[in-house]
Design an enzyme around this catalytic site. Structure first.
Site, PDB file in Angstrom:
ATOM      1  N   SER A  59       0.852  -1.201   0.000  1.00  0.00           N
ATOM      2  CA  SER A  59       0.000   0.000   0.000  1.00  0.00           C
ATOM      3  C   SER A  59       0.876   1.236   0.000  1.00  0.00           C
ATOM      4  O   SER A  59       1.998   1.214   0.523  1.00  0.00           O
ATOM      5  CB  SER A  59      -0.859   0.006   1.264  1.00  0.00           C
ATOM      6  OG  SER A  59      -1.487   1.268   1.438  1.00  0.00           O
ATOM      7  N   TYR A  68       0.188  -0.030  10.688  1.00  0.00           N
ATOM      8  CA  TYR A  68      -0.214  -0.435   9.328  1.00  0.00           C
ATOM      9  C   TYR A  68       0.900  -0.110   8.330  1.00  0.00           C
ATOM     10  O   TYR A  68       1.272  -0.936   7.502  1.00  0.00           O
ATOM     11  CB  TYR A  68      -1.507   0.288   8.933  1.00  0.00           C
ATOM     12  CG  TYR A  68      -2.008  -0.060   7.539  1.00  0.00           C
ATOM     13  CD1 TYR A  68      -2.450  -1.350   7.242  1.00  0.00           C
ATOM     14  CD2 TYR A  68      -2.034   0.893   6.526  1.00  0.00           C
ATOM     15  CE1 TYR A  68      -2.919  -1.669   5.960  1.00  0.00           C
ATOM     16  CE2 TYR A  68      -2.497   0.586   5.248  1.00  0.00           C
ATOM     17  CZ  TYR A  68      -2.940  -0.701   4.972  1.00  0.00           C
ATOM     18  OH  TYR A  68      -3.392  -1.029   3.703  1.00  0.00           O
TER      19      TYR A  68
END
Ligand SMILES: NC(=O)c1ccc[n+]([C@@H]2O[C@H](COP(=O)([O-])OP(=O)(O)OC[C@H]3O[C@@H](n4cnc5c(N)ncnc54)[C@H](OP(=O)(O)O)[C@@H]3O)[C@@H](O)[C@H]2O)c1
Length: 318
Positions: free
Chosen positions: A158, A183
């Site tokens: 990501s 994350y």
């Protein structure tokens, strides 16, 4: 050889769908595995690969939900897998290897984002433990099934990686938790994992790629309250995706392209975006994307491999 991060002109882009990139590609007789292939981007990935003729194995932590999501999608099979459970990963892989089946494509897609602080396995921070170490263990255990001279492993990372390098001194956030940094670190790890796996797998012709799928509203945002999504500019006041967001079918396209495109031959280890190799990031705007240097650094990739190997006691590629 270190892959350069420059576009190669695939002819596809941000609006291409998973079906678009598979036009003219016949996957009959091929077996793919898509973790989390029953929700959001994974579901679209599974559907597209199955439509192109592949047999798709879908590991699921909620098998009943997965079976319901995939009912009517021919060529798919659901197997139970909890990536947070090292013993469960071992049992899943043993069961798969026992069948003697080969894997042509492995898409490490499952993931969690911005969860409250959670510990998994032997006390690992959950994002690092599930998104990275769970897939690290799965791929290492399934290594013998990867088809020599052709298999591809695709790691769904990501542009969230923009927010954090690997926290070498505090991988598990013992000194204070931040859900976004957790994350981000796991997504940097996903990118580095592909880079070093490609280096190690090259001799046997197993290649690996990482990617940013784009920004897409899916159940991934389950931990982000509506007001925060609004403030982040992800949704409009009526709850629709903001401008620049992709549909799930567009969001699945880069993973499917990385798994199948002949244009990527000779570019193993690349970090991709919008169905092409990503350029180095020139801004901090995650919607624009690109790749930050720490996510493709070969020395960091080798170091992360070593650390991950120590944590999981696995290394079937070195
Ligand atoms: N959506 C975006 O804008 C976006 C942007 C950049 C990157 N990504 C990446 O894209 C990937 C797919 O995300 P998505 O948007 O499709 O999210 P999603 O709809 O929430 O799908 C994630 C999948 O991962 C599975 N999963 C989560 N934890 C697991 C565990 N411990 N063991 C096994 N499976 C687990 C989930 O299972 P359950 O449904 O059973 O919980 C679900 O099937 C993720 O890696 C994410 O980081 C997404």
């Amino acid at each position: 050889m270190i892959t350069e991060q420059h576009r190669i002109g695939s002819g596809f882009g941000a609006h291409s769908t998973a079906d678009d990139v598979l036009t003219g590609i016949d996957l009959t007789g091929r077996t793919a595995l898509v973790t989390g292939g029953y929700s959001g981007l994974g579901l679209e990935t599974t559907r597209a690969l199955a439509r192109a003729g592949a047999r798709v194995v879908v590991p699921a932590r909620r098998p009943d939900t997965a079976r319901a999501a995939l009912s009517g999608v021919t060529g798919t099979e659901v197997w139970e897998l909890e990536l947070a459970d090292p013993e469960g990963v071992r049992a899943f892989a043993d069961r798969f290897l026992d069948t003697g089946r080969a894997l042509d494509i492995l898409i490490a897609n499952a993931g969690v984002m911005a969860c409250p602080e959670t510990r998994v396995g032997p006390g690992w921070e959950a994002h690092f433990g599930i998104n990275h170490l769970g897939h690290f263990a799965l791929v290492n255990r399934l290594g013998p099934a990867l088809v020599p001279g052709g298999a591809r492993v695709v790691s769904v990372a990501s542009s969230g990686h923009f927010l954090s390098d690997i926290r070498w001194d505090d991988l598990h956030f013992r000194a204070g938790y931040d859900r976004w940094l957790a994350y981000a670190q796991s997504k940097t790890a996903n990118a580095l994992f592909a880079r070093h796996l490609d280096t190690l797998g090259a001799d046997r012709g197993v290649h690996a790629f990482a990617l940013h799928p784009g920004s897409i509203l899916t159940p991934l945002q389950r931990h982000i309250p509506h007001d925060e999504q609004l403030a982040q500019g992800w949704i409009t006041p009526d709850g629709k995706p903001a401008e620049g967001f992709k549909t799930p079918a567009q969001g699945a396209a880069t993973a499917v392209w990385a798994a199948t495109s002949p244009l990527l031959d000779g570019h193993g280890g690349a970090y991709c975006q919008d169905c092409d190799i990503a350029e180095p990031a020139t801004t901090d705007d995650m919607l624009i994307g690109g790749v930050k240097p720490w996510a493709v650094d070969p020395k960091a990739a080798a170091r992360l491999w070593e650390v991950s190997s120590e944590l999981t006691c696995l290394d079937s590629f070195s």
